[in-house]
Write an enzyme that holds these catalytic residues in place. Structure first.
Site, PDB file in Angstrom:
ATOM      1  N   SER A 146       0.842  -1.195   0.000  1.00 18.35           N
ATOM      2  CA  SER A 146       0.000   0.000   0.000  1.00 18.35           C
ATOM      3  C   SER A 146       0.876   1.243   0.000  1.00 18.35           C
ATOM      4  O   SER A 146       2.008   1.225   0.512  1.00 18.35           O
ATOM      5  CB  SER A 146      -0.899   0.011   1.243  1.00 18.35           C
ATOM      6  OG  SER A 146      -1.571   1.243   1.383  1.00 18.35           O
ATOM      7  N   TYR A 161      -1.696  -0.991  10.254  1.00 16.48           N
ATOM      8  CA  TYR A 161      -1.819  -1.319   8.834  1.00 16.48           C
ATOM      9  C   TYR A 161      -0.558  -0.911   8.069  1.00 16.48           C
ATOM     10  O   TYR A 161       0.014  -1.703   7.311  1.00 16.48           O
ATOM     11  CB  TYR A 161      -3.037  -0.619   8.260  1.00 16.48           C
ATOM     12  CG  TYR A 161      -3.237  -0.817   6.777  1.00 16.48           C
ATOM     13  CD1 TYR A 161      -3.789  -1.997   6.282  1.00 16.48           C
ATOM     14  CD2 TYR A 161      -2.908   0.188   5.875  1.00 16.48           C
ATOM     15  CE1 TYR A 161      -3.981  -2.175   4.921  1.00 16.48           C
ATOM     16  CE2 TYR A 161      -3.102   0.021   4.514  1.00 16.48           C
ATOM     17  CZ  TYR A 161      -3.638  -1.163   4.046  1.00 16.48           C
ATOM     18  OH  TYR A 161      -3.835  -1.330   2.682  1.00 16.48           O
TER      19      TYR A 161
END
Length: 255
Positions: A146, A161
């Site tokens: 990401s 995350y």
């Protein structure tokens, strides 16, 4: 090192979501002649997706309900792929969970929840698949990371995350070094703002407007933008690319 197989299989994890990146990747690979094994905790959705891919593309595909946190379950599922589908050549580690919790509020349980799926789960699937690829002398591994891993959050993923997705970048580079002699490449794709159920459920229209101003391409990305890059990295012509990260973010890093 052996040649690229004509009949080949890719495992795609986290492919059950109807508007998710994993499903788009599975469809893109099947359209390019790959048999696909889809793993997800939602076994019914996996089996339905695999059946649809078989019907549409005329290729053997398999849908398996797998909790990638469970090492034994993962190895058993990969064994089924080896037994029932063509040569396992590709792996896309897409399965993951997000965490919008600010760092000062992150509990041990929340941290472990995210790391168990995003990092430990990826380790389990990768090791099981890589053992087979190494025996065959050919393989392609792609981690879905990401932009949060590179910029430190920003859209909806925060500390847990971002940390877990950043770990995948280092993991892929290490795999590239260690598995290269076995004919295996390992790369990462770092999506930015992509129109999925996860992002759509967390972004207000105001926030979307701000994001659009920050993107040189002038639009939010689609799951197909990501799938196209992943499909290329799994293909025969990408054999000289390893240990790299492809940023699929509409230019957000330069905005």
């Amino acid at each position: 090192m052996t040649g690229f197989p004509r009949e080949r299989t890719a495992i795609v994890t986290g492919a059950a979501s109807e508007r998710g990146i994993g499903r788009a990747i599975a469809g893109s690979l099947a359209a390019q002649g790959w048999s696909v094994a889809v793993f997800d905790v939602d076994g019914d959705a996996c089996r339905k997706l695999a059946a649809g891919l078989r019907e549409q593309h005329g290729l053997p595909c398999l849908g398996l309900g797998v909790d990638i946190r469970d090492r034994d379950a993962v190895f058993a599922a990969v064994d089924r792929v080896r037994e029932h589908l063509p040569q396992l050549t590709g792996l896309v580690n897409n399965a993951g969970v997000s965490s919008p919790v600010p760092f000062l509020e992150v509990t041990d349980d929340e941290w472990r929840r995210v790391v168990e799926v995003n990092l430990h789960g990826t380790f389990h699937v990768t090791q099981a698949a890589a053992k087979i690829m190494a025996d065959n002398g050919i393989g392609r591994i792609v981690h879905i990371s990401s932009t949060s891993a590179e910029r430190g959050g920003g859209v909806y993923g925060r500390a847990a995350y971002s940390a877990s997705k950043a770990a995948l970048l280092g993991f892929a580079r290490t795999l590239a070094r260690e598995l290269g002699p076995y004919g295996i490449t390992a790369n990462s794709v770092a999506p930015g703002s992509i129109d999925t159920d996860i992002m759509g459920g967390r972004l207000s229209e105001e926030r979307k407007a701000v994001l659009l101003k920050e993107l040189p391409v002038g639009r939010i990305g689609t799951v197909h933008d990501v799938a196209a890059v992943v499909s290329f990295l799994l293909g025969e012509q990408a054999g000289y690319l390893t240990g790299v990260t492809y940023d699929v973010n509409g230019g957000s890093h330069i905005a």
